[in-house]
Design a protein around this motif. Structure first.
Motif, PDB file in Angstrom:
ATOM      1  N   ALA A 233       0.930  -1.328  -0.158  1.00 41.01           N
ATOM      2  CA  ALA A 233       0.101   0.058   0.068  1.00 41.01           C
ATOM      3  C   ALA A 233       0.902   1.325  -0.119  1.00 41.01           C
ATOM      4  O   ALA A 233       0.706   2.028  -0.653  1.00 41.01           O
ATOM      5  CB  ALA A 233      -1.019  -0.050   1.447  1.00 41.01           C
ATOM      6  N   GLN A 234       2.083   1.213   0.765  1.00 43.38           N
ATOM      7  CA  GLN A 234       2.708   2.542   0.753  1.00 43.38           C
ATOM      8  C   GLN A 234       3.539   2.839  -0.478  1.00 43.38           C
ATOM      9  O   GLN A 234       3.698   3.883  -0.969  1.00 43.38           O
ATOM     10  CB  GLN A 234       4.038   2.316   1.944  1.00 43.38           C
ATOM     11  CG  GLN A 234       4.755   3.417   2.339  1.00 43.38           C
ATOM     12  CD  GLN A 234       3.729   4.671   2.651  1.00 43.38           C
ATOM     13  OE1 GLN A 234       2.924   4.619   3.328  1.00 43.38           O
ATOM     14  NE2 GLN A 234       4.260   5.892   2.107  1.00 43.38           N
ATOM     15  N   THR A 280      -5.499  10.604   3.780  1.00 43.06           N
ATOM     16  CA  THR A 280      -5.261   9.460   2.810  1.00 43.06           C
ATOM     17  C   THR A 280      -5.324   8.486   3.721  1.00 43.06           C
ATOM     18  O   THR A 280      -4.360   8.273   4.562  1.00 43.06           O
ATOM     19  CB  THR A 280      -4.375   9.424   1.849  1.00 43.06           C
ATOM     20  OG1 THR A 280      -4.581  10.869   0.994  1.00 43.06           O
ATOM     21  CG2 THR A 280      -4.329   8.414   0.912  1.00 43.06           C
ATOM     22  N   ALA A 281      -6.028   7.406   3.658  1.00 38.13           N
ATOM     23  CA  ALA A 281      -5.828   6.026   4.360  1.00 38.13           C
ATOM     24  C   ALA A 281      -4.940   5.151   3.367  1.00 38.13           C
ATOM     25  O   ALA A 281      -5.314   4.849   2.364  1.00 38.13           O
ATOM     26  CB  ALA A 281      -7.170   5.540   4.647  1.00 38.13           C
ATOM     27  N   GLU A 290      -9.354   1.918  10.470  1.00 39.63           N
ATOM     28  CA  GLU A 290      -8.997   2.523  11.825  1.00 39.63           C
ATOM     29  C   GLU A 290      -8.891   4.096  11.572  1.00 39.63           C
ATOM     30  O   GLU A 290      -9.335   4.831  12.217  1.00 39.63           O
ATOM     31  CB  GLU A 290      -7.747   1.879  12.271  1.00 39.63           C
ATOM     32  CG  GLU A 290      -7.299   2.693  13.595  1.00 39.63           C
ATOM     33  CD  GLU A 290      -6.055   2.174  14.366  1.00 39.63           C
ATOM     34  OE1 GLU A 290      -5.537   2.816  15.146  1.00 39.63           O
ATOM     35  OE2 GLU A 290      -5.454   1.071  13.681  1.00 39.63           O
ATOM     36  N   TYR A 291      -8.107   4.409  10.201  1.00 40.09           N
ATOM     37  CA  TYR A 291      -7.977   5.753   9.916  1.00 40.09           C
ATOM     38  C   TYR A 291      -9.180   6.248   9.608  1.00 40.09           C
ATOM     39  O   TYR A 291      -9.586   7.467   9.800  1.00 40.09           O
ATOM     40  CB  TYR A 291      -7.130   5.610   8.690  1.00 40.09           C
ATOM     41  CG  TYR A 291      -6.751   6.918   8.063  1.00 40.09           C
ATOM     42  CD1 TYR A 291      -5.515   7.718   8.237  1.00 40.09           C
ATOM     43  CD2 TYR A 291      -7.701   7.789   7.290  1.00 40.09           C
ATOM     44  CE1 TYR A 291      -5.387   9.240   8.071  1.00 40.09           C
ATOM     45  CE2 TYR A 291      -7.464   9.146   6.598  1.00 40.09           C
ATOM     46  CZ  TYR A 291      -6.355   9.639   7.269  1.00 40.09           C
ATOM     47  OH  TYR A 291      -5.948  11.063   6.782  1.00 40.09           O
ATOM     48  N   LEU A 292     -10.085   5.593   8.923  1.00 38.24           N
ATOM     49  CA  LEU A 292     -11.501   6.470   8.371  1.00 38.24           C
ATOM     50  C   LEU A 292     -12.464   6.451   9.728  1.00 38.24           C
ATOM     51  O   LEU A 292     -12.934   7.515   9.663  1.00 38.24           O
ATOM     52  CB  LEU A 292     -12.224   5.538   7.284  1.00 38.24           C
ATOM     53  CG  LEU A 292     -11.261   5.177   5.958  1.00 38.24           C
ATOM     54  CD1 LEU A 292     -12.236   4.344   5.035  1.00 38.24           C
ATOM     55  CD2 LEU A 292     -11.189   6.857   5.294  1.00 38.24           C
ATOM     56  N   SER A 307     -12.156   8.436  -2.439  1.00 35.36           N
ATOM     57  CA  SER A 307     -11.630   8.732  -3.690  1.00 35.36           C
ATOM     58  C   SER A 307     -10.643   7.736  -3.452  1.00 35.36           C
ATOM     59  O   SER A 307      -9.640   7.681  -3.100  1.00 35.36           O
ATOM     60  CB  SER A 307     -10.778  10.065  -3.829  1.00 35.36           C
ATOM     61  OG  SER A 307     -10.112  10.157  -4.758  1.00 35.36           O
ATOM     62  N   LEU A 308     -10.809   6.502  -4.445  1.00 30.44           N
ATOM     63  CA  LEU A 308      -9.717   5.326  -4.590  1.00 30.44           C
ATOM     64  C   LEU A 308      -8.466   5.834  -5.397  1.00 30.44           C
ATOM     65  O   LEU A 308      -8.352   6.470  -6.414  1.00 30.44           O
ATOM     66  CB  LEU A 308     -10.195   4.411  -5.360  1.00 30.44           C
ATOM     67  CG  LEU A 308     -11.485   3.637  -4.683  1.00 30.44           C
ATOM     68  CD1 LEU A 308     -12.239   2.728  -5.769  1.00 30.44           C
ATOM     69  CD2 LEU A 308     -11.123   2.921  -3.650  1.00 30.44           C
ATOM     70  N   GLN A 309      -7.188   5.619  -4.685  1.00 34.63           N
ATOM     71  CA  GLN A 309      -6.055   6.066  -5.352  1.00 34.63           C
ATOM     72  C   GLN A 309      -5.069   5.051  -5.580  1.00 34.63           C
ATOM     73  O   GLN A 309      -4.659   4.157  -4.741  1.00 34.63           O
ATOM     74  CB  GLN A 309      -5.201   7.079  -4.079  1.00 34.63           C
ATOM     75  CG  GLN A 309      -5.911   8.497  -4.097  1.00 34.63           C
ATOM     76  CD  GLN A 309      -6.012   9.072  -5.132  1.00 34.63           C
ATOM     77  OE1 GLN A 309      -5.214   9.351  -6.034  1.00 34.63           O
ATOM     78  NE2 GLN A 309      -7.331  10.193  -5.106  1.00 34.63           N
TER      79      GLN A 309
END
Length: 341
Positions: A233-234, A280-281, A290-292, A307-309
């Motif tokens: 993800a990172q 951004t999560a 958890e972030y959201l 917004s999907l990145q």
């Protein structure tokens, strides 16, 4: 555990080597998958003269996708109202409302959605048109309710159509207008994070109940990059940041070496561009949830607009799947019930 409804914003990205038509076909597939997964709605934004975005005409796109989906709500996120006559928008979305009853949303913004050259010379829009945005919203609402502010003029289709209006914004202006008119408010924190808390707090504290909404309703937009591992993800998110900086710095597609792009990314201007993605999560499904949840509390949100990145369409779609599973979305829930007004 009951969680907030999740929705999506689809910019209809045109990836390298892809046509606009192929991008729009992917938007159909995205909407169909989102419907199966249990997302509440998808919104499409109005942008002009942007080579990587195909959503210049949300109404046309919504009509196409509406015919290929069954229940998910579809909307403009948003129509840049000063670019248009409120009467024409009432007719367009009145048509959509008749074709797809109780499935259409109309988000309204006052920004041009383009550069100044396109605004003045191609759209032929008066730059001062934005000053009349509050009156345009009232006029538009009047066409749907059968109380037009222009005597003797009726929007057909349009009059009598149940058409939820949402004020979009990234500053205090939209928050103030939405509160005064008693309309739901959607904050563009996925690219304009600076005033999120100030704006949503003001909106809630100053909200005036209206005939369409008795209590304030906040949709807050947030970016998501989810993958099967944190490392993956990172890596994806870093690629997204680099691509965004490259598009902003070199919109014409000028080739940059990796070394040159590194320098730009690390520059003050590059970091300013990346700061737009502050909310951004990034991570696994558990990390993203958890972030959201923390973001929703901070934003005082009733609904999250995702917004999907991803660097590719496949990565973005995988993010959508991971998030739906981790958030425990219910595919059988009535789509768009929360906040439909």
């Amino acid at each position: 555990m009951s969680r907030l409804p999740l929705s999506l914003i689809d910019f209809c990205m045109i990836y390298d080597g892809e046509t606009a038509g192929e991008s729009m076909q992917r938007s159909v597939e995205l909407a169909q998958k989102a419907e199966r997964l249990g997302y509440s709605r998808i919104w499409y934004s109005e942008h002009h003269n942007m080579p990587t975005i195909a959503s210049s005409s949300p109404a046309v796109l919504i009509a196409h996708i509406g015919a290929r989906t069954e229940k998910i709500r579809l909307g403009a996120g948003g129509v840049m109202l000063p670019n248009h006559s409120p009467y024409v928008i009432a007719e367009q979305f009145g048509t959509l409302g008749e074709l797809y009853p109780d499935r259409i949303d109309l988000g309204l913004g006052r920004a041009p959605g383009t550069d100044q050259n396109t605004l003045g010379r191609a759209l032929r829009r008066d730059p001062r048109a934005a000053e009349n945005f509050p009156n345009d919203v009232v006029e538009l609402h009047g066409y749907f309710t059968g109380r037009p502010t222009v005597p003797g003029v009726t929007a057909v289709p349009g009059v009598g159509v149940k058409m939820p209006l949402y004020i979009l914004g990234s500053s205090m202006f939209g928050a103030s207008l939405a509160a005064k008119l008693g309309l739901p408010y959607s904050f563009a924190s996925h690219f304009a994070p600076a005033h999120l808390v100030q704006a949503t707090t003001y909106y809630r504290e100053n909200f005036e109940p209206s005939e369409v909404l008795s209590e304030p309703y906040v949709i807050a937009a947030v970016n998501v990059t989810a993958a099967d591992t944190r490392e993956e993800a990172q890596e994806q998110f870093e690629g997204v940041c680099r691509s965004r900086v490259k598009r902003k710095i070199s919109p014409g597609g000028r080739t940059l070496t990796d070394e040159q792009l590194d320098q730009v990314v690390n520059s003050y201007q590059g970091q300013q561009i990346i700061e737009m993605l502050k909310f951004t999560a990034v991570g696994t499904g558990t990390d993203v949830v958890e972030y959201l949840e923390q973001f929703a509390t901070m934003a005082q949100a009733d609904e999250l607009m995702i917004s999907l990145q991803g660097r590719t369409n496949a990565e973005a779609q995988r993010s959508m799947e991971i998030l739906a599973d981790a958030w425990e979305l219910d595919p059988n829930a009535p789509a768009g019930a929360p906040g439909s007004f």
